[in-house]
Design an enzyme around this catalytic site. Sequence first.
Site, PDB file in Angstrom:
ATOM      1  N   CYS A 296       6.122   1.622   7.701  1.00 23.70           N
ATOM      2  CA  CYS A 296       5.529   2.283   6.426  1.00 23.70           C
ATOM      3  C   CYS A 296       4.131   1.509   6.014  1.00 23.70           C
ATOM      4  CB  CYS A 296       6.477   2.044   5.346  1.00 23.70           C
ATOM      5  SG  CYS A 296       6.857   0.452   5.129  1.00 23.70           S
TER       6      CYS A 296
ATOM      7  N   ASP B 103       9.666  -2.763   9.680  1.00 27.89           N
ATOM      8  CA  ASP B 103       9.072  -3.076   8.319  1.00 27.89           C
ATOM      9  C   ASP B 103       8.735  -4.491   8.245  1.00 27.89           C
ATOM     10  OD1 ASP B 103       8.215  -2.714   5.779  1.00 27.89           O
ATOM     11  OD2 ASP B 103      10.188  -2.073   4.889  1.00 27.89           O
TER      12      ASP B 103
ATOM     13  N   ARG C  47       7.579   2.440  -9.635  1.00 29.50           N
ATOM     14  CA  ARG C  47       7.896   1.388  -8.683  1.00 29.50           C
ATOM     15  C   ARG C  47       8.255   0.213  -9.214  1.00 29.50           C
ATOM     16  NH1 ARG C  47       4.285  -0.574  -3.485  1.00 29.50           N
ATOM     17  NH2 ARG C  47       5.267   1.355  -2.652  1.00 29.50           N
TER      18      ARG C  47
ATOM     19  N   GLN D 294       8.592   7.420   1.112  1.00 24.47           N
ATOM     20  CA  GLN D 294       8.118   6.682   2.384  1.00 24.47           C
ATOM     21  C   GLN D 294       8.809   7.700   3.540  1.00 24.47           C
ATOM     22  OE1 GLN D 294       5.184   4.713   3.138  1.00 24.47           O
ATOM     23  NE2 GLN D 294       5.677   5.561   5.139  1.00 24.47           N
TER      24      GLN D 294
ATOM     25  N   HIS E  77      13.291   3.589  -0.912  1.00 24.22           N
ATOM     26  CA  HIS E  77      11.903   3.976  -0.861  1.00 24.22           C
ATOM     27  C   HIS E  77      11.784   5.590  -0.146  1.00 24.22           C
ATOM     28  CE1 HIS E  77       7.597   3.797  -0.899  1.00 24.22           C
ATOM     29  NE2 HIS E  77       7.504   2.902   0.211  1.00 24.22           N
TER      30      HIS E  77
ATOM     31  N   ARG F  33       1.940  10.662   3.472  1.00 25.84           N
ATOM     32  CA  ARG F  33       2.488  10.529   2.093  1.00 25.84           C
ATOM     33  C   ARG F  33       1.745  11.421   0.901  1.00 25.84           C
ATOM     34  NH1 ARG F  33       4.215   5.193   0.754  1.00 25.84           N
ATOM     35  NH2 ARG F  33       4.627   6.303  -1.271  1.00 25.84           N
TER      36      ARG F  33
HETATM   37  N1  NVA Z   1      10.185  -2.868   2.379  1.00 34.79           N
HETATM   38  C1  NVA Z   1       8.749  -3.313   1.731  1.00 34.79           C
HETATM   39  C2  NVA Z   1       7.931  -2.012   1.909  1.00 34.79           C
HETATM   40  C3  NVA Z   1       6.599  -1.783   1.571  1.00 34.79           C
HETATM   41  C4  NVA Z   1       6.007  -0.364   1.378  1.00 34.79           C
HETATM   42  C5  NVA Z   1       8.772  -3.723   0.475  1.00 34.79           C
HETATM   43  O1  NVA Z   1       9.667  -3.393  -0.263  1.00 34.79           O
HETATM   44  O2  NVA Z   1       7.909  -4.738   0.143  1.00 34.79           O
HETATM   45  N1   CP Z   2       4.225   2.070   2.271  1.00 36.02           N
HETATM   46  C1   CP Z   2       3.608   1.653   1.131  1.00 36.02           C
HETATM   47  O1   CP Z   2       4.624   2.170   0.232  1.00 36.02           O
HETATM   48  O2   CP Z   2       2.616   1.341   0.867  1.00 36.02           O
HETATM   49  P1   CP Z   2       1.964   0.557  -0.434  1.00 36.02           P
HETATM   50  O3   CP Z   2       3.099  -0.530  -0.650  1.00 36.02           O
HETATM   51  O4   CP Z   2       0.698   0.234  -0.163  1.00 36.02           O
HETATM   52  O5   CP Z   2       2.206   1.588  -1.466  1.00 36.02           O
END
Ligand code: NVA
Ligand code: CP
Length: 303
Positions: free
Chosen positions: A259, A219, A104, A134, A131, A287
């Site tokens: 998500c 989101d 990540r 997800q 992502h 997930r």
């Molecule tokens: N779009 C959000 C998703 C979090 C799981 C982010 O990138 O923070």
């Molecule tokens: N939806 C998701 O990826 O959550 P986290 O940021 O908690 O991993």
Amino acid sequence: MSIKHFLQFSDLTLSEFEYLIERTRFIKHKFKKYEPYHPLLDRTLVMVFEKNSTRTRLSFEAGMHQLGGAAIYLNTRDSQLGRGEPVEDAAQVMSRMCDVIMVRTFGQDIIERFAANSRVPVINGLTNEYHPCQVLADVFTFIEQRGSIAGKTVAWIGDANNMLYSWLQAADVFGFHVNVSTPAGYDIDPALVADTNTHYTLFAKPADACDGAHLVTTDVWTSMGYEEENNARLKAFDGWIVDAAKMQRAQPDALFMHCLPAHRGEEVSADVIDGPQSVVWDEAENRLHVQKALLEYLVLGRV
Ligand code: NVA
Ligand code: CP
């Protein structure tokens, strides 16, 4: 033999996703029956987090243990990644000590450089651009609850972010349509969508994007890494809340997905996320199941 990575949704074919969906059903069934299933006995997953996480860490770590393997958590703060070790060097070293790696991070270019120097499969656990894990869970959740997603309509209410770009790739693979409504200034970057992708339509008004949708999804207004834009976004996103009025424009049996983490009263009203059309908890749980199928597939191939 070339290594298969999952860096964006379009990295796998429809046939591979259909296989993963069947494996997910099988693996989830075993989990629910408390039947041990250890295809990745003695295998190791390394997880690299340069941004925060609850669900992604938990689902990968628990999932790897449930498959009989082990998971190791690294973050920027207490690994050499935070002290400037080149991503290429990190990938060389890590991939000699494990069987699969989840990353990540910020830019997609970082995970691509990492994968190019890895001896083992690399999975995108979220980048600024995508992502895919997800959206794989979301597509599985839709299919589990409603059957085939081909030909269906998904309404996206929010900015053009990592989730939307992955939804657009999924639409292209699975043959569904995305009605997209982004606030002015937060619209799609054409460089992140294939020229051949005809599976989406833009709507100026978010309620119009919900018309006839089988699934409405949104989101957070401010994704990780964009925190300094928060105040400007709060103003620009006024009206982009998914509330009961917008859900009423969708199909009567439309699902709501998010998500998570969510901000009730910003991108979604409490009555929608906590209401009968919301499947956010199944979505979060899935997930675990889809990623176990993905780990099995990337490490062992079709079994
Ligand atoms: N779009 C959000 C998703 C979090 C799981 C982010 O990138 O923070
Ligand atoms: N939806 C998701 O990826 O959550 P986290 O940021 O908690 O991993």
